[in-house]
Design an enzyme around this catalytic site. Structure first.
Site, short mmCIF file in Angstrom:
data_model
loop_
_atom_site.label_atom_id
_atom_site.label_comp_id
_atom_site.label_asym_id
_atom_site.label_seq_id
_atom_site.Cartn_x
_atom_site.Cartn_y
_atom_site.Cartn_z
CG ASP A 81 -1.88 1.21 1.46
OD1 ASP A 81 -2.63 0.89 0.46
OD2 ASP A 81 -2.02 1.34 2.32
CG HIS A 82 0.14 4.51 0.14
ND1 HIS A 82 -0.96 5.93 -0.49
CD2 HIS A 82 -1.23 4.32 0.76
CE1 HIS A 82 -2.38 6.05 -0.42
NE2 HIS A 82 -2.98 5.15 0.27
CG HIS A 187 -5.51 7.85 3.86
ND1 HIS A 187 -5.07 8.65 2.80
CD2 HIS A 187 -5.87 6.73 3.39
CE1 HIS A 187 -4.65 8.39 1.94
NE2 HIS A 187 -4.96 7.03 2.10
CG HIS A 215 -6.60 4.71 -0.76
ND1 HIS A 215 -4.98 4.32 -0.57
CD2 HIS A 215 -6.80 4.20 -2.21
CE1 HIS A 215 -4.38 3.14 -1.28
NE2 HIS A 215 -5.41 3.45 -2.71
CB SER A 218 -11.67 4.42 8.86
OG SER A 218 -11.29 3.85 8.38
P1 13P Z 1 -8.36 4.27 6.35
O1 13P Z 1 -7.21 4.39 7.76
O2 13P Z 1 -8.94 6.18 6.08
O3 13P Z 1 -9.56 3.45 7.21
O4 13P Z 1 -7.68 4.64 5.51
C1 13P Z 1 -6.73 3.14 5.12
C2 13P Z 1 -6.09 3.58 3.36
O5 13P Z 1 -6.76 4.42 2.62
C3 13P Z 1 -5.55 2.85 3.47
O6 13P Z 1 -4.32 3.36 2.00
#
Ligand code: 13P
Length: 298
Positions: A81-82, A187, A215, A218
């Site tokens: 990720d990223h 995020h 992304h 949450s």
């Molecule tokens: P959240 O932390 O908002 O759940 O997003 C996670 C994310 O996008 C990881 O790349």
């Protein structure tokens, strides 16, 4: 079993669902992701973020994730990720990751195209799909509760929605497989109700016709998840809420031991067990929502 990012997103496409993509910077979180996938029968994406290198390094977590995914009955993509450095992507590829993200979203557009295309060349030598990002969500997942994130949520200076026409050029100029786009999620924790632009999302999807990634998963309502999936979101990245709930579960155990007055110590293994149980429950709950009515596909 290990599944390529392209194949797992194709399953999501066929079933009009999204695959949950969970960041897992601890053994408890890795086990919880895999166990939730086995329990529900839905495919899953198990992620290590470059920004979590300081919590647990790739050379520990990468081989662990790949080995546990290989022996699982669930369909699992192990994904970076990223990734912001091509050398870090290369290390993940060598560990056997079946998906990697190159994130050049903070770079000028031309540089984002250049490095994303280099990432696509690198991936072509491996059984691995590529995610890239265009637009900005204002903060990184390490930056929970930042002013940037709050601004982005309000459409402030931290947020740059993905431009649908530029997205079309970006996809053809880079050779990526799936596109992370910005349409109002951020995020980390939201201070208010997120305002998602489904018009932006639909316009991107109309032009690129490939799986899109949300992304900042949450804090989004179930109804917004559904609308986003119906508009073409096939991968939803989710971290902060799970981490928060697991932290709360561990604190409850510690509080209960202290309140008992028996003077017994707070044992670490009791905290990690409580966190694991809470993560499994949360991941199962969100995976069912992300399934958007699709039956288990395992
Ligand atoms: P959240 O932390 O908002 O759940 O997003 C996670 C994310 O996008 C990881 O790349």
């Amino acid at each position: 079993m290990l599944v390529n990012l392209r194949d797992i997103c194709a399953i999501a496409e066929q079933n009009n669902m999204a695959v949950g993509a969970f960041n897992a910077p601890s053994l408890e979180a890795v086990r919880a992701v895999i166990d939730a996938a086995e329990e529900t029968g839905y495919p899953v994406i198990l992620q290590h973020a470059e920004v979590h290198e300081n919590i647990v390094p790739l050379d520990v977590m990468g081989p662990t994730m790949v080995a546990l995914a290989e022996r699982s009955s669930a369909q699992i993509c192990v994904h970076l990720d990223h990734g912001e450095n091509l050398s870090y992507l290369h290390r993940a590829l060598e560990y056997g990751f079946t998906g990697v993200m190159f994130d050049g979203s903070t770079l000028p557009y031309e540089d984002n195209v250049y490095y994303s295309a280099r990432a696509a060349e690198m991936c072509s030598g491996y059984d691995c799909g590529l995610e890239c990002e265009l637009g900005s969500m204002g903060a990184r997942e390490g930056d929970v509760l930042t002013e940037d994130g709050a601004e982005a949520q309000a459409g402030g200076s931290g947020a740059v929605y993905t431009d649908p026409d530029q997205a079309s050029d970006f996809v053809s100029e880079t050779g990526l497989d799936i596109l992370a786009c910005s349409f109002g999620t951020v995020h980390g924790l939201y201070r208010g109700k997120p305002q998602l632009s489904f018009d932006v999302l639909k316009a991107i999807r109309d032009r690129v016709r490939i799986p899109l990634v949300m992304h900042g998963g949450s804090g989004v309502s179930d109804e917004d998840y559904r609308q986003a999936i119906d508009a073409g979101i096939r991968k939803i990245n989710y971290y902060t809420y799970g981490a928060k709930y697991a932290g709360e579960a561990a604190c409850e155990v510690a509080d209960a031991v202290r309140a008992s007055g028996a003077g017994s110590p707070v044992y670490w293994h009791d905290l990690t067990s409580a966190a694991y149980d809470r993560l499994v429950k949360d991941f199962i709950d969100v995976m069912k929502v992300f399934a958007n009515g699709a039956k288990p596909v395992a």
